[in-house]
Design a protein around this motif. Structure first.
Motif, PDB file in Angstrom:
ATOM      1  N   PHE A 139       0.841  -1.197   0.000  1.00  0.00           N
ATOM      2  CA  PHE A 139       0.000   0.000   0.000  1.00  0.00           C
ATOM      3  C   PHE A 139       0.875   1.246   0.000  1.00  0.00           C
ATOM      4  CE2 PHE A 139      -3.039  -3.064   1.476  1.00  0.00           C
ATOM      5  CZ  PHE A 139      -4.294  -2.549   1.178  1.00  0.00           C
ATOM      6  N   LEU A 140       0.379   2.299  -0.646  1.00  0.00           N
ATOM      7  CA  LEU A 140       1.042   3.599  -0.632  1.00  0.00           C
ATOM      8  C   LEU A 140       0.009   4.666  -0.298  1.00  0.00           C
ATOM      9  CD1 LEU A 140       3.030   3.337  -4.001  1.00  0.00           C
ATOM     10  CD2 LEU A 140       3.920   2.884  -1.725  1.00  0.00           C
ATOM     11  N   ASN A 141       0.467   5.727   0.378  1.00  0.00           N
ATOM     12  CA  ASN A 141      -0.385   6.883   0.663  1.00  0.00           C
ATOM     13  C   ASN A 141       0.356   8.127   0.199  1.00  0.00           C
ATOM     14  OD1 ASN A 141      -2.103   8.817   1.604  1.00  0.00           O
ATOM     15  ND2 ASN A 141      -1.914   8.298   3.758  1.00  0.00           N
ATOM     16  N   GLU A 142      -0.151   8.749  -0.864  1.00  0.00           N
ATOM     17  CA  GLU A 142       0.507   9.924  -1.432  1.00  0.00           C
ATOM     18  C   GLU A 142      -0.503  11.047  -1.586  1.00  0.00           C
ATOM     19  OE1 GLU A 142       2.214   8.671  -5.106  1.00  0.00           O
ATOM     20  OE2 GLU A 142       3.625   7.268  -4.175  1.00  0.00           O
ATOM     21  N   LYS A 143      -0.262  12.168  -0.909  1.00  0.00           N
ATOM     22  CA  LYS A 143      -1.121  13.350  -1.011  1.00  0.00           C
ATOM     23  C   LYS A 143      -2.581  12.990  -0.746  1.00  0.00           C
ATOM     24  CE  LYS A 143       1.978  15.691  -4.243  1.00  0.00           C
ATOM     25  NZ  LYS A 143       2.142  16.314  -5.589  1.00  0.00           N
ATOM     26  N   ASP A 144      -2.794  12.257   0.339  1.00  0.00           N
ATOM     27  CA  ASP A 144      -4.136  11.869   0.791  1.00  0.00           C
ATOM     28  C   ASP A 144      -4.855  10.946  -0.181  1.00  0.00           C
ATOM     29  OD1 ASP A 144      -3.930  13.373   3.150  1.00  0.00           O
ATOM     30  OD2 ASP A 144      -4.583  15.191   2.120  1.00  0.00           O
ATOM     31  N   ARG A 145      -4.123  10.303  -1.068  1.00  0.00           N
ATOM     32  CA  ARG A 145      -4.703   9.290  -1.945  1.00  0.00           C
ATOM     33  C   ARG A 145      -4.009   7.961  -1.671  1.00  0.00           C
ATOM     34  NH1 ARG A 145      -5.955  11.831  -7.943  1.00  0.00           N
ATOM     35  NH2 ARG A 145      -7.261  13.572  -7.225  1.00  0.00           N
ATOM     36  N   TYR A 146      -4.790   6.898  -1.731  1.00  0.00           N
ATOM     37  CA  TYR A 146      -4.250   5.573  -1.463  1.00  0.00           C
ATOM     38  C   TYR A 146      -4.036   4.817  -2.775  1.00  0.00           C
ATOM     39  CZ  TYR A 146      -5.147   6.189   3.510  1.00  0.00           C
ATOM     40  OH  TYR A 146      -5.130   6.647   4.811  1.00  0.00           O
ATOM     41  N   TYR A 147      -2.938   4.085  -2.806  1.00  0.00           N
ATOM     42  CA  TYR A 147      -2.578   3.299  -3.981  1.00  0.00           C
ATOM     43  C   TYR A 147      -2.171   1.903  -3.534  1.00  0.00           C
ATOM     44  CZ  TYR A 147      -2.085   7.906  -6.195  1.00  0.00           C
ATOM     45  OH  TYR A 147      -2.313   9.170  -6.666  1.00  0.00           O
ATOM     46  N   VAL A 148      -2.275   0.960  -4.453  1.00  0.00           N
ATOM     47  CA  VAL A 148      -1.702  -0.359  -4.242  1.00  0.00           C
ATOM     48  C   VAL A 148      -0.668  -0.567  -5.339  1.00  0.00           C
ATOM     49  CG1 VAL A 148      -3.532  -1.493  -5.576  1.00  0.00           C
ATOM     50  CG2 VAL A 148      -2.163  -2.819  -3.959  1.00  0.00           C
ATOM     51  N   LYS A 149       0.443  -1.165  -4.979  1.00  0.00           N
ATOM     52  CA  LYS A 149       1.532  -1.379  -5.932  1.00  0.00           C
ATOM     53  C   LYS A 149       1.825  -2.867  -6.037  1.00  0.00           C
ATOM     54  CE  LYS A 149       5.789  -0.316  -4.808  1.00  0.00           C
ATOM     55  NZ  LYS A 149       6.989   0.484  -4.486  1.00  0.00           N
ATOM     56  N   SER A 150       1.860  -3.358  -7.260  1.00  0.00           N
ATOM     57  CA  SER A 150       2.239  -4.754  -7.478  1.00  0.00           C
ATOM     58  C   SER A 150       3.695  -4.815  -7.916  1.00  0.00           C
ATOM     59  CB  SER A 150       1.348  -5.405  -8.542  1.00  0.00           C
ATOM     60  OG  SER A 150       1.576  -4.828  -9.822  1.00  0.00           O
ATOM     61  N   ASN A 151       4.372  -5.842  -7.491  1.00  0.00           N
ATOM     62  CA  ASN A 151       5.762  -6.060  -7.890  1.00  0.00           C
ATOM     63  C   ASN A 151       5.896  -7.508  -8.331  1.00  0.00           C
ATOM     64  OD1 ASN A 151       8.501  -6.176  -8.263  1.00  0.00           O
ATOM     65  ND2 ASN A 151       9.023  -5.151  -6.351  1.00  0.00           N
ATOM     66  N   THR A 152       6.063  -7.693  -9.635  1.00  0.00           N
ATOM     67  CA  THR A 152       6.256  -9.036 -10.175  1.00  0.00           C
ATOM     68  C   THR A 152       7.724  -9.406 -10.010  1.00  0.00           C
ATOM     69  OG1 THR A 152       4.481  -8.659 -11.778  1.00  0.00           O
ATOM     70  CG2 THR A 152       5.949 -10.522 -12.190  1.00  0.00           C
ATOM     71  N   ILE A 153       8.016 -10.247  -9.021  1.00  0.00           N
ATOM     72  CA  ILE A 153       9.394 -10.646  -8.716  1.00  0.00           C
ATOM     73  C   ILE A 153       9.867 -11.707  -9.694  1.00  0.00           C
ATOM     74  CG2 ILE A 153      10.916 -11.585  -6.937  1.00  0.00           C
ATOM     75  CD1 ILE A 153       9.779  -8.863  -6.245  1.00  0.00           C
ATOM     76  N   LEU A 154       9.003 -12.685  -9.922  1.00  0.00           N
ATOM     77  CA  LEU A 154       9.296 -13.729 -10.906  1.00  0.00           C
ATOM     78  C   LEU A 154       8.210 -13.695 -11.971  1.00  0.00           C
ATOM     79  CD1 LEU A 154      10.223 -16.753  -8.600  1.00  0.00           C
ATOM     80  CD2 LEU A 154      11.791 -15.296  -9.888  1.00  0.00           C
ATOM     81  N   GLY A 155       8.615 -13.712 -13.229  1.00  0.00           N
ATOM     82  CA  GLY A 155       7.654 -13.692 -14.310  1.00  0.00           C
ATOM     83  C   GLY A 155       8.100 -14.580 -15.451  1.00  0.00           C
ATOM     84  N   ASP A 156       7.414 -14.447 -16.559  1.00  0.00           N
ATOM     85  CA  ASP A 156       7.766 -15.208 -17.752  1.00  0.00           C
ATOM     86  C   ASP A 156       7.507 -14.324 -18.962  1.00  0.00           C
ATOM     87  OD1 ASP A 156       5.019 -15.190 -18.007  1.00  0.00           O
ATOM     88  OD2 ASP A 156       4.754 -17.288 -17.444  1.00  0.00           O
ATOM     89  N   ALA A 157       7.409 -14.922 -20.119  1.00  0.00           N
ATOM     90  CA  ALA A 157       7.221 -14.136 -21.336  1.00  0.00           C
ATOM     91  C   ALA A 157       5.905 -13.378 -21.324  1.00  0.00           C
ATOM     92  CB  ALA A 157       7.273 -15.057 -22.561  1.00  0.00           C
ATOM     93  N   THR A 158       4.914 -13.903 -20.627  1.00  0.00           N
ATOM     94  CA  THR A 158       3.603 -13.256 -20.566  1.00  0.00           C
ATOM     95  C   THR A 158       3.481 -12.319 -19.387  1.00  0.00           C
ATOM     96  OG1 THR A 158       2.658 -15.248 -21.559  1.00  0.00           O
ATOM     97  CG2 THR A 158       1.117 -13.712 -20.556  1.00  0.00           C
ATOM     98  N   HIS A 159       4.154 -12.614 -18.290  1.00  0.00           N
ATOM     99  CA  HIS A 159       4.057 -11.836 -17.061  1.00  0.00           C
ATOM    100  C   HIS A 159       5.384 -11.118 -16.831  1.00  0.00           C
ATOM    101  CE1 HIS A 159       1.290 -15.271 -16.811  1.00  0.00           C
ATOM    102  NE2 HIS A 159       0.464 -14.400 -16.250  1.00  0.00           N
ATOM    103  N   GLN A 160       5.390  -9.847 -17.202  1.00  0.00           N
ATOM    104  CA  GLN A 160       6.628  -9.073 -17.191  1.00  0.00           C
ATOM    105  C   GLN A 160       7.027  -8.685 -15.774  1.00  0.00           C
ATOM    106  OE1 GLN A 160       6.331  -5.723 -19.808  1.00  0.00           O
ATOM    107  NE2 GLN A 160       8.154  -4.715 -18.997  1.00  0.00           N
ATOM    108  N   ASN A 161       8.335  -8.787 -15.473  1.00  0.00           N
ATOM    109  CA  ASN A 161       8.839  -8.344 -14.180  1.00  0.00           C
ATOM    110  C   ASN A 161       8.724  -6.822 -14.063  1.00  0.00           C
ATOM    111  OD1 ASN A 161       9.599 -11.017 -14.115  1.00  0.00           O
ATOM    112  ND2 ASN A 161      11.575 -10.619 -13.168  1.00  0.00           N
ATOM    113  N   GLY A 162       8.480  -6.348 -12.839  1.00  0.00           N
ATOM    114  CA  GLY A 162       8.429  -4.910 -12.614  1.00  0.00           C
ATOM    115  C   GLY A 162       7.257  -4.501 -11.749  1.00  0.00           C
ATOM    116  N   GLU A 163       7.121  -3.187 -11.541  1.00  0.00           N
ATOM    117  CA  GLU A 163       6.128  -2.633 -10.633  1.00  0.00           C
ATOM    118  C   GLU A 163       5.023  -1.891 -11.393  1.00  0.00           C
ATOM    119  OE1 GLU A 163       8.156  -0.106  -7.911  1.00  0.00           O
ATOM    120  OE2 GLU A 163       9.041  -1.759  -6.778  1.00  0.00           O
ATOM    121  N   ILE A 164       3.817  -1.972 -10.843  1.00  0.00           N
ATOM    122  CA  ILE A 164       2.669  -1.220 -11.361  1.00  0.00           C
ATOM    123  C   ILE A 164       1.948  -0.604 -10.160  1.00  0.00           C
ATOM    124  CG2 ILE A 164       0.377  -1.411 -12.400  1.00  0.00           C
ATOM    125  CD1 ILE A 164       1.515  -3.518 -14.262  1.00  0.00           C
TER     126      ILE A 164
END
Length: 497
Positions: free
Chosen positions: A261-286
């Motif tokens: 979870f993130l809280n920035e300027k009174d707005r809440y966000y959720v962040k995903s982090n793909t630690i392990l992926g494959d050709a279809t599931h790209q590594n990285g954060e959203i």
């Protein structure tokens, strides 16, 4: 001997005095009535026969929001509301744990969270210094113990008039207010309904339909669906440690996605982090904004989010290898123009053996219209001819496409007349040297060019920040075109806001 008797009598008097003090304490209902900053809750109690009778006859725990909480509350003030603030049995602060059952049948549990010495019920903080008031509802042997806790937010059960509490799946399947049908269809496609029905208390993140374009829907498989579930944790936005990492159900040998979870300027966000992926599931954060937070259900809590987690935007092929129509159909930021073109028949023009210069409004350029008007209704056939004319203003058909540099050199400070699909029009192209961006002046409206010169096999696309629409369009609407008048009413609001 006499001294011992006197000591015993003295201790007995102390016990009797204390018992008398307890018996004389005001019942919870009367205690609430005597506090001015609880009078909004007190008045709501009298709207609910169930709440009143429970406070008169049952052992209960009451969570009373302060008046300020009601001033901030944007939900419905109905009879179920106070019933969701009263739970069976008397729970002192030291006894609060996991969840409580509200007195109203059909409402979700009241979820309890303890964090850094604070205690929350759902997303409301218990004001510890004012809470833990306890007394019997009657000053006799038939009195039932009751406890009062003061909270800083109103508890909203969302669901009303139900026989049984809804699971996450039940709520999503039946809800018409949150626009999540596309994700529900993916849940059903992969037969994962049980994950949204299971007991135990989970946290569910559900993407809104608006973000589930064709590409993102296609990329949402069983692993991505599971990445939207934090198991065995009921996490409301306030009582959750920010930047803490949580496992999801997308945890297998070759796919591993974490959430925070993130809280920035009174707005809440959720962040995903793909630690392990494959050709279809790209590594990285959203990162995805939570747009409807803290919806309690029988088996946890739901958060509606702005975009799906674990799914990156499509990486497009370089456009000399794509015709304009393919570019539009594949670009997730140009969906609205493409869909309007499909429904109105405008896209058929792009199949001609010609060269095109197409000023394409990006989705965000239409977003005000989407907020002012039901977008699904825009796609009805009642005023598709008018929409086709509007889109035609954006398209120049000829033997060669025009780059922004070519148009800039041709127009200079004067306008250049171009033949669009909807008729001859005057364009003046300006250049902001500081921003290194082109600007289109059309009918005395200045429109930024968000991205110039996308090359396609049959022409050029210039992505713009506003559709080519004016006040005169609104003023000249045929009176008999009722549905179209509604469209231009919406556009007029955009133009004059």
């Amino acid at each position: 001997m006499m001294c011992a008797r006197l000591t015993t009598i003295f201790l007995l008097l102390i016990v009797l005095k204390r018992r008398e003090a307890v018996l004389r304490k005001l019942p919870v209902l009367k205690y609430i009535a005597q506090h001015d900053d609880l009078n909004k809750f007190y008045s709501q109690l009298y709207m609910s026969a169930l709440s009143r009778s429970s406070l008169n006859y049952r052992e209960v725990t009451v969570f009373a929001p302060v008046n300020e909480a009601f001033r901030r509350f944007g939900g419905d003030l109905n009879q179920n509301l106070t019933s969701y603030h009263v739970a069976y049995n008397a729970y002192r602060l030291r006894d609060l744990n996991t969840y409580l059952e509200p007195i109203q049948k059909g409402l979700p549990p009241l979820w309890v969270t303890k964090l850094n010495g604070d205690i929350y019920v759902n997303n409301a903080m218990i004001l510890l210094s004012r809470s833990d008031y306890h007394a019997n509802n009657r000053q006799d042997n038939l009195g039932k113990p009751q406890v009062l806790h003061i909270i800083d937010e109103v508890l909203d059960p969302i669901a009303t008039n139900l026989e049984n509490p809804q699971s996450a799946y039940d709520f999503l399947r039946k809800s018409k207010d949150y626009g999540v049908k596309k994700f529900v269809r993916k849940i059903e496609e992969y037969k994962l309904e049980d994950l949204f029905n299971e007991d135990g208390g989970n946290t569910y993140f559900i993407p809104a339909d608006e973000a589930m374009d064709e590409y993102k829907s296609k990329m949402t498989d069983s692993y991505i669906i599971k990445a939207h579930i934090i198991p065995k944790r009921v996490l409301f936005t306030r009582p959750v440690p920010k930047n803490s990492i949580y496992d999801t159900l997308a945890d297998v040998d070759y796919i591993y996605i974490l959430l925070s979870f993130l809280n920035e300027k009174d707005r809440y966000y959720v962040k995903s982090n793909t630690i392990l992926g494959d050709a279809t599931h790209q590594n990285g954060e959203i990162k995805s904004e939570i747009i409807h937070a803290n919806i309690p259900v029988k088996n946890g809590v739901i958060h509606i989010i702005k975009r799906p987690l674990g799914v990156f935007d499509k990486i497009l092929t370089k456009f000399p290898y794509l015709p304009i129509l393919d570019k539009l159909s594949n670009d997730p930021y140009l969906n609205i123009t493409y869909n309007l073109g499909e429904k109105s028949g405008f896209n058929q023009l792009l199949s001609q053996p010609k060269k095109f210069t197409f000023f394409v409004p990006k989705d965000q350029a239409w977003s005000s219209l989407k907020n002012l008007y039901d977008y699904d209704k825009l796609l009805r056939l009642g005023y598709m001819n008018e929409i086709k004319k509007v889109l035609g203003r954006h398209l120049i058909v000829g033997d060669i496409p025009y780059s922004m540099e070519t148009l800039y050199n041709a127009s200079s400070s004067n306008c250049v007349y171009l033949k669009t699909s909807s008729g001859r029009a005057c364009f003046t192209i300006l250049y902001k040297s500081g921003d290194k961006k082109f600007v289109i002046k059309w009918n005395n409206i200045y429109i930024d060019v968000y991205k110039a010169n996308y090359e396609c096999s049959n022409g050029l696309i210039h992505i713009i920040d506003r559709p080519l629409v004016t006040n005169s369009d609104y003023e000249n609407v045929p009176e008999e075109s009722g549905s179209f008048l509604q469209l231009w009413n919406a556009l007029h609001k955009i133009l004059t806001s």
